[in-house]
Write a protein that holds these residues in place. Structure first.
Motif, PDB file in Angstrom:
ATOM      1  N   ALA A 107      41.531  35.732  38.439  1.00 27.41           N
ATOM      2  CA  ALA A 107      42.116  37.051  38.193  1.00 27.41           C
ATOM      3  C   ALA A 107      42.631  37.130  36.756  1.00 27.41           C
ATOM      4  O   ALA A 107      42.452  38.135  36.066  1.00 27.41           O
ATOM      5  N   ARG A 108      43.233  36.032  36.326  1.00 30.62           N
ATOM      6  CA  ARG A 108      43.785  36.009  34.966  1.00 30.62           C
ATOM      7  C   ARG A 108      42.670  36.182  33.938  1.00 30.62           C
ATOM      8  O   ARG A 108      42.736  37.020  33.050  1.00 30.62           O
ATOM      9  N   GLY A 110      39.729  37.288  34.560  1.00 32.17           N
ATOM     10  CA  GLY A 110      39.060  38.565  34.798  1.00 32.17           C
ATOM     11  C   GLY A 110      39.654  39.663  33.941  1.00 32.17           C
ATOM     12  O   GLY A 110      38.971  40.589  33.531  1.00 32.17           O
ATOM     13  N   ALA A 111      40.961  39.549  33.674  1.00 36.14           N
ATOM     14  CA  ALA A 111      41.637  40.572  32.878  1.00 36.14           C
ATOM     15  C   ALA A 111      41.435  40.376  31.388  1.00 36.14           C
ATOM     16  O   ALA A 111      41.449  41.333  30.626  1.00 36.14           O
ATOM     17  N   ILE A 112      41.284  39.139  30.942  1.00 33.65           N
ATOM     18  CA  ILE A 112      41.239  38.939  29.489  1.00 33.65           C
ATOM     19  C   ILE A 112      39.920  38.393  28.977  1.00 33.65           C
ATOM     20  O   ILE A 112      39.612  38.545  27.804  1.00 33.65           O
ATOM     21  N   SER A 113      39.121  37.800  29.819  1.00 35.92           N
ATOM     22  CA  SER A 113      37.984  37.075  29.271  1.00 35.92           C
ATOM     23  C   SER A 113      36.906  36.860  30.347  1.00 35.92           C
ATOM     24  O   SER A 113      36.944  35.890  31.088  1.00 35.92           O
TER      25      SER A 113
END
Lengths: 238, 809
Positions: A107-108, A110-113
């Protein structure tokens, strides 16, 4: 009784080639240096995010015909499962997960990279496969001493073995309590890198059984393994 | 007169009963059968178990309602089962002439969002049903075997909102000392004491041996009675027989240790029997339990860990705040939640321990947005949050859905503010930032600010809020307008500290109106830390601030072996020289695009930082549009073509897309600073369909579409058909993309397509995902099946072209 086992990363060797295969690189392809360094970064982080757990139980089964199989906790109607379990008197029903840490990392990223998210999901896929393989091997060895031969594991959703049985696995094995594994209304597992399956146990070795990947009907699958050697390939290909 | 159960546990060692499931299995309950049904089918067995436990010495019996919730039973059966369970316990207690009844509540069996599909409020409602039926017949409620912090919070709220009984909570900690969803004991203590439960602790799990090492932490940090209800060890198998590996003797001996380590309410879980309890009572009845005392730790928490406010200053990242930030304002107006998430993650990487979250803009629905950002930020970042708003409704909604114990920013000495904020802090828990100002403004002197602080504290106390859950901001004013301002603030800090108050400061204000503000801020920050500052709201991207912070900690013996300083100095202060960058570029692999410009090459190779730096350089001499059309898009096309021709693999395509994203970010910032906005292409609504919680594929499509300039509205995962249609209608979007991973979620994709056809017939629908095929796509009536992200981009371009040609005609 339902038993649990937990594992550490040390007990589960990382199969780099397998992870790269899930990352979209068939064996013939060599990742570029920038792709490789991104992948390596994620390997370390991905493995650290895992928390490996398995819960399982042994059941007596009656495998009479494809439409008459009593697995103790479910009655199944499946030609594919019948082929797999033919001649079995017992099965191990198990559920395995690498935990929610991988989903959080996904998820992390998915949001930034998106590139790293893709790498983490490939690593997570390799981790849960390796966990299942190691657990299966342990079970096969344990039951070999009792005179049983283990079949390759078989999950609901394979072939015509209905995915609807997912709920029965989760509740019968008390998965939420034992290993924190749940199933949603669409029969998806959370944590996402998790597996439920059966391991058939028969008094004689299985005939003409191959590993799951080679046994699958999906011939156009881009993740298909080329041959058995890949499985044991732990060295860097480049 | 009989003591209440609270009086009992606070005054003496108290005993819970042991396992229920194990005994029911011995009596014939089969694996997979729901034990709660036995309240109706085998009432005498259940009652006898209660009776046996009471005879063994248990003071509190847990009703046989562990799994009695509306997910597992119909409403009518649920009521019957719970009422029968309550009655059986009551009959046993009456017969024994002693004992208390705990309404037993276990986990509901589903995982909450964002990783599962159960809404937080759905979970609250589920537990509320059980509470409403059972609570009138109980002495207390025991929420047990919870392995998720968020679900625990939902259950506690359900109890608190539907009865006045004491609430006890026990969680399951694994071998790593954490819940399965990651929270450690300190985080759970912060959360549960914030929610005002009456006792807390551990149960189930691996067995008492594994619990013992966690008890010192519980006793050190918790001000409540501690409950320990372990399993009888681990399930084992030998010669076809299954058993738990701790016997009564060993179990009770270890329970003696547990009492010495701080346990005060003890009993058993899986595998334990009346014999275990009897033996435990024998061995512990003469052991004096450790006293229950108030612990003076100031804690906040996320769903994984707690942050403690003590000697070392806690860094609170200030960047999620639109004040003075054009790019951030733009993101909020465009509902670009991803930008906000990225700001959060970036600050965590820069060293923030807490994130301030402020999304207040006049033209924005702050109530909805603060809640959405809180939930989504917690989905990608595990730092505790400081909810920063002046709107009490926005605060309440966000606090309610927050997973952990939050920081609340802020309250002040005005009566209106205190009476709005303190009830929320009381109900949901939280560390409240209190500004030392009131109806008369900000006092000029340190003494004046202390007086305001005292009044705020008195009011908080009347609401039942402890001193340790307040943190005072004596307010830093600009020295350029008031030369004595900084000194008064520093004196106030010391005075507040001397009176036992915690302190926090927004540091940056002090330099307002001065040139090179960072120099002033950093020095002021050092002085404030020297004055005992517990927390600072700062720009963690500022190297000057971090220098001051790490140097101060090293000098004041707050940094073991100067480890953090050394890491900071090596990683952040040894900036890469241009030479190093050049070498990296040289080392990078050759690609087919040898003739491309440096920026094109950086994108093709997927070098993010370089793509950004090179774009910033180009922007000094070229028009943004020229850079986009002349360099970025050609580079993307080159990689995209390679991907389509199977020369380039997906990871490489993604890395290029990410590098292009960094280049575009530089362009956006540039345009905003010169007051322009980038022209966007068509709106493209994107969603993973309802029931589906996997969104990697959808995220890949989003990144590529954004690169090609489409105005992407990303609705996230598990999106209801109505929500997709609403977004399409709102924007009159010409394109929508739906993704589904599993055969089981294809029906919900079909439903979405159907609804779109009815209500937005102009909109072209692209579908994709692991199980999608052309055949499926045709069957459900989609306009296009795209096998990958590039194909989606090409299709979108085609649709857009047709539309504009039609317009021209």
């Amino acid at each position: 009784m339902v038993f649990t086992r937990s594992y550490t990363s040390n007990q589960l060797p990382f199969h780099r080639a397998e992870a790269l295969r899930y990352f979209g690189y068939p064996q013939s392809a060599i990742p570029t240096p920038t792709v490789r360094s991104l992948f390596d970064e994620c390997v370390e982080e991905g493995i650290l995010a895992c928390s490996y757990q398995v819960c399982y139980t042994e059941l007596d089964v009656k495998i009479n015909s494809p439409c008459d199989m009593d697995l103790g906790f479910i009655k199944a109607n499946s030609r594919a499962l019948f082929t797999n379990l033919q001649g079995c008197e017992k099965v191990i029903a198990f559920a395995a997960t690498v935990g929610l840490g991988v989903d959080r990392l996904l998820a992390r990223y998915g949001a930034i990279s998106a590139d790293k998210a893709y790498a983490v999901q490939a690593i997570g896929a390799e981790r849960i496969e390796t966990l299942c393989n190691v657990f299966n091997r342990e079970m096969a060895e344990k039951y070999r001493q009792k005179g049983y031969y283990a079949r390759p594991r078989f999950s609901c959703g394979y072939g015509d073995f209905s995915i609807e049985h997912q709920r029965a696995f989760i509740s019968y094995l008390d998965c939420e309590r034992k290993i924190g594994l749940t199933v949603n209304d669409s029969l998806l597992l959370s944590p996402s890198k998790s597996v439920t399956a059966l391991i058939g146990l028969g008094k004689s070795p299985a005939k003409n059984q191959t590993e799951i990947c080679e046994n699958c009907n999906q011939k156009s699958c881009e993740y298909q393994r080329q041959n058995e050697e890949n499985l044991n390939d732990e060295k860097d290909r480049s | 007169m009989k003591k209440t159960v609270l009086e009992k546990i606070n005054s003496e060692l108290t005993y819970f009963d042991g396992g229920m499931g194990t005994l029911l299995q011995q009596a014939g309950l089969s694996l997979g059968e729901l034990p709660e049904r036995w309240n109706l089918t085998h009432p005498e067995v259940v009652k006898q178990i209660h009776t046996d436990y009471l005879a063994a010495g248990a003071d509190i019996v847990k009703t046989n309602t562990f799994g009695a919730n509306a997910l597992k039973f119909s409403d009518s059966e649920l009521e019957e089962i719970i009422l029968a369970g309550m009655r059986l316990a009551k009959e046993a207690v009456e017969k024994a002439g002693r004992g208390y009844i705990a309404l037993d509540i276990g986990p509901c069996g589903k995982l909450l969002k964002p990783y599962g599909d159960l809404e937080f409020e759905q979970a609250v409602a589920l537990f509320a049903k059980t509470v409403k039926i059972g609570a009138p017949h109980a002495d207390c409620v025991l929420i047990e075997t919870m392995n998720d912090a968020y679900e625990t919070k939902a259950a506690v709220l359900a109890v608190k909102e539907n009865c006045n009984l004491p609430v006890f909570v026990t969680n399951v900690y694994g071998a790593d000392g954490k819940l399965m969803t990651g929270a450690d004991p300190k985080a759970m203590i912060a959360l549960l004491e914030g929610l005002r439960v009456d006792a807390l602790g551990l149960n189930c799990s691996l067995g008492i041996e594994q619990m013992l090492p966690l008890l010192p932490t519980f006793y050190q940090y918790s001000s409540l009675p501690i409950i320990v209800n372990p399993n009888a060890g681990l399930p084992k198998e030998e010669d076809g027989k299954t058993y738990y590996d701790a016997d009564e003797e060993r179990f009770s001996t270890l329970m003696q240790e547990a009492v010495k380590a701080g346990a005060r309410v003890i009993g058993g879980c899986c595998g334990t029997t009346p014999k275990f309890i009897e033996k435990t009572v024998q061995k512990t009845k003469n052991v004096a339990p450790m006293p229950v005392t108030n612990k003076n730790y100031t804690l906040i928490s996320s769903y994984t860990h707690a942050v403690e406010f003590s000697q070392k200053t806690v860094l609170i990242g200030e960047r999620i705040n639109p004040t003075g930030k054009k790019r951030f304002k733009q993101a909020l107006r465009e509902n670009d939640v991803n930008y906000v998430l990225q700001e959060g993650i970036r600050q965590q990487d820069s060293g923030a321990a807490v994130l301030d979250v402020n999304v207040g803009l006049p033209e924005i629905d702050e109530v909805a947005l603060l809640q959405e950002i809180t939930v989504r930020l917690q989905g990608v970042c595990n730092l505790p949050l400081q909810l920063d708003t002046t709107n009490p409704t926005a605060l309440e909604n966000a606090l309610r859905l927050y997973n952990g114990k939050a920081m609340i920013n802020s309250v002040n000495g005005k009566a209106e503010s205190m009476h709005a904020v303190f009830p929320l802090a009381k109900k949901y828990g939280g560390l409240t930032v209190a500004l030392t100002l009131d109806e008369n403004g900000i006092p000029d002197t340190a003494e004046g600010r202390l007086a305001v602080a005292q009044r705020i504290y008195q009011c908080a106390k009347s609401y039942g809020i402890d001193k340790k859950d307040l943190i005072f901001d004596p307010l830093a004013m600009s020295v350029s307008s008031d030369p004595g301002a900084a000194l008064v603030t520093l004196q106030s800090l010391k005075l507040l500290q001397n009176n036992g108050f915690r302190t926090v400061l927004g540091v940056s204000n002090v330099s307002f109106g001065l040139p090179k503000r960072e120099a002033v801020n950093a020095t002021f920050f050092s002085l404030a830390m020297q004055s005992g500052l517990n927390a600072a709201i700062v720009n963690v991207d500022s190297t000057e601030m971090l220098k001051a912070y790490h140097a101060f900690n090293a000098l004041c013996n707050l940094d073991e072996n100067c480890g953090e300083y050394i890491r900071f100095a090596t990683e952040k202060l040894t900036a890469e020289s241009p030479q190093v960058l050049e070498n990296t570029a040289k080392k990078a692999e050759n690609t087919s695009m040898e003739g491309g410009s440096p920026l094109q090459q950086a994108i093709v190779k997927g070098l993010k930082e370089q793509a950004k730096t090179l774009t910033e350089g180009l922007l000094t001499e070229q028009e943004p549009l020229k850079i986009i059309d002349g360099q970025i898009i050609p580079a993307l096309d080159e990689v995209g073509k390679g991907f389509e021709e199977k020369r380039v693999f997906l990871p490489q395509l993604l890395m290029s897309a990410e590098a292009a994203k960094w280049a575009f970010e530089a362009i956006k910032t540039h345009l905003l600073s010169s007051g322009q906005t980038q022209k966007k292409r068509s709106v493209f609504v994107l969603a993973t369909v309802k029931g589906d919680i996997h969104d990697i594929g959808k995220n890949i499509v989003r990144v590529l579409l954004e690169n090609y300039g489409f105005d992407v509205v990303d609705l996230g995962k598990d999106v209801a058909p109505e929500k997709v249609v609403q977004a399409v209608l709102d924007k009159r979007a010409p394109l929508v993309g739906l993704s589904a991973l599993m055969t089981t979620t294809v029906p919900s994709m079909a439903e979405t397509v159907q609804l779109l056809k009815e209500q937005a017939p102009w909109c072209k629908i692209v579908v994709g995902g692991a199980v999608m095929t052309q055949e499926y796509a045709d069957k459900i009536g989609a306009d296009k099946y795209a096998k990958d992200a590039m194909e989606t981009v090409r299709y979108a371009e085609g649709v857009e072209k047709t539309l504009s040609e039609r317009k021209e005609k």
